[in-house]
Scaffold this motif. Structure first.
Motif, PDB file in Angstrom:
ATOM      1  N   SER A   1      28.353  25.839 135.411  1.00  0.00           N
ATOM      2  CA  SER A   1      27.083  25.178 135.127  1.00  0.00           C
ATOM      3  C   SER A   1      26.800  25.149 133.629  1.00  0.00           C
ATOM      4  O   SER A   1      26.264  24.173 133.111  1.00  0.00           O
ATOM      5  N   ALA A   2      27.219  26.198 132.925  1.00  0.00           N
ATOM      6  CA  ALA A   2      27.017  26.227 131.470  1.00  0.00           C
ATOM      7  C   ALA A   2      27.876  25.159 130.803  1.00  0.00           C
ATOM      8  O   ALA A   2      27.432  24.498 129.862  1.00  0.00           O
ATOM      9  N   LYS A   3      29.096  24.988 131.280  1.00  0.00           N
ATOM     10  CA  LYS A   3      29.983  23.953 130.712  1.00  0.00           C
ATOM     11  C   LYS A   3      29.403  22.563 130.953  1.00  0.00           C
ATOM     12  O   LYS A   3      29.439  21.699 130.079  1.00  0.00           O
ATOM     13  N   GLN A   4      28.875  22.350 132.162  1.00  0.00           N
ATOM     14  CA  GLN A   4      28.284  21.049 132.488  1.00  0.00           C
ATOM     15  C   GLN A   4      27.064  20.778 131.610  1.00  0.00           C
ATOM     16  O   GLN A   4      26.910  19.687 131.074  1.00  0.00           O
ATOM     17  N   LYS A   5      26.210  21.773 131.439  1.00  0.00           N
ATOM     18  CA  LYS A   5      25.026  21.594 130.598  1.00  0.00           C
ATOM     19  C   LYS A   5      25.424  21.365 129.147  1.00  0.00           C
ATOM     20  O   LYS A   5      24.794  20.570 128.444  1.00  0.00           O
ATOM     21  N   ALA A   6      26.472  22.050 128.687  1.00  0.00           N
ATOM     22  CA  ALA A   6      26.953  21.844 127.319  1.00  0.00           C
ATOM     23  C   ALA A   6      27.450  20.412 127.152  1.00  0.00           C
ATOM     24  O   ALA A   6      27.219  19.775 126.113  1.00  0.00           O
ATOM     25  N   LYS A   7      28.103  19.893 128.179  1.00  0.00           N
ATOM     26  CA  LYS A   7      28.584  18.502 128.128  1.00  0.00           C
ATOM     27  C   LYS A   7      27.405  17.539 128.035  1.00  0.00           C
ATOM     28  O   LYS A   7      27.413  16.600 127.229  1.00  0.00           O
ATOM     29  N   TYR A   8      26.370  17.779 128.828  1.00  0.00           N
ATOM     30  CA  TYR A   8      25.185  16.916 128.778  1.00  0.00           C
ATOM     31  C   TYR A   8      24.486  17.005 127.425  1.00  0.00           C
ATOM     32  O   TYR A   8      24.019  16.005 126.892  1.00  0.00           O
ATOM     33  N   ARG A   9      24.425  18.213 126.852  1.00  0.00           N
ATOM     34  CA  ARG A   9      23.817  18.363 125.524  1.00  0.00           C
ATOM     35  C   ARG A   9      24.589  17.586 124.470  1.00  0.00           C
ATOM     36  O   ARG A   9      24.013  16.955 123.593  1.00  0.00           O
ATOM     37  N   GLN A  10      25.911  17.633 124.564  1.00  0.00           N
ATOM     38  CA  GLN A  10      26.754  16.914 123.609  1.00  0.00           C
ATOM     39  C   GLN A  10      26.562  15.407 123.749  1.00  0.00           C
ATOM     40  O   GLN A  10      26.448  14.684 122.764  1.00  0.00           O
ATOM     41  N   GLN A  11      26.496  14.915 124.986  1.00  0.00           N
ATOM     42  CA  GLN A  11      26.265  13.485 125.220  1.00  0.00           C
ATOM     43  C   GLN A  11      24.910  13.062 124.665  1.00  0.00           C
ATOM     44  O   GLN A  11      24.782  12.000 124.058  1.00  0.00           O
ATOM     45  N   ARG A  12      23.893  13.891 124.894  1.00  0.00           N
ATOM     46  CA  ARG A  12      22.555  13.570 124.394  1.00  0.00           C
ATOM     47  C   ARG A  12      22.535  13.561 122.869  1.00  0.00           C
ATOM     48  O   ARG A  12      21.897  12.717 122.248  1.00  0.00           O
ATOM     49  N   ALA A  13      23.259  14.494 122.240  1.00  0.00           N
ATOM     50  CA  ALA A  13      23.293  14.563 120.781  1.00  0.00           C
ATOM     51  C   ALA A  13      23.986  13.337 120.183  1.00  0.00           C
ATOM     52  O   ALA A  13      23.625  12.880 119.105  1.00  0.00           O
TER      53      ALA A  13
END
Length: 61
Positions: free
Chosen positions: A45-57
């Motif tokens: 879940s942390a990896k998935q959230k990190a991916k979403y944060r990167q996409q948003r950035a």
């Protein structure tokens, strides 16, 4: 006069804690820790959230 009569008449007085509370600047919640934000600790879940944060950035670049 007994101790109980003193308490009834004058109330109870509680001492504060012996050590003053200090804000040491440490992050206490899991979601704000750097390893969790970057997904480095291995949780899916942390990896998935990190991916979403990167996409948003990178969204408006």
């Amino acid at each position: 006069m007994s101790e109980i009569d003193d308490i009834i008449e004058s109330g109870m007085v509680f001492r504060g804690s012996s050590k003053p509370k200090t804000d040491d600047g440490k992050v206490k919640t899991k979601a704000k820790k750097k390893k969790y934000i970057t997904g480095a600790h291995g949780s899916g879940s942390a990896k998935q959230k990190a991916k979403y944060r990167q996409q948003r950035a990178n969204r408006h670049k």
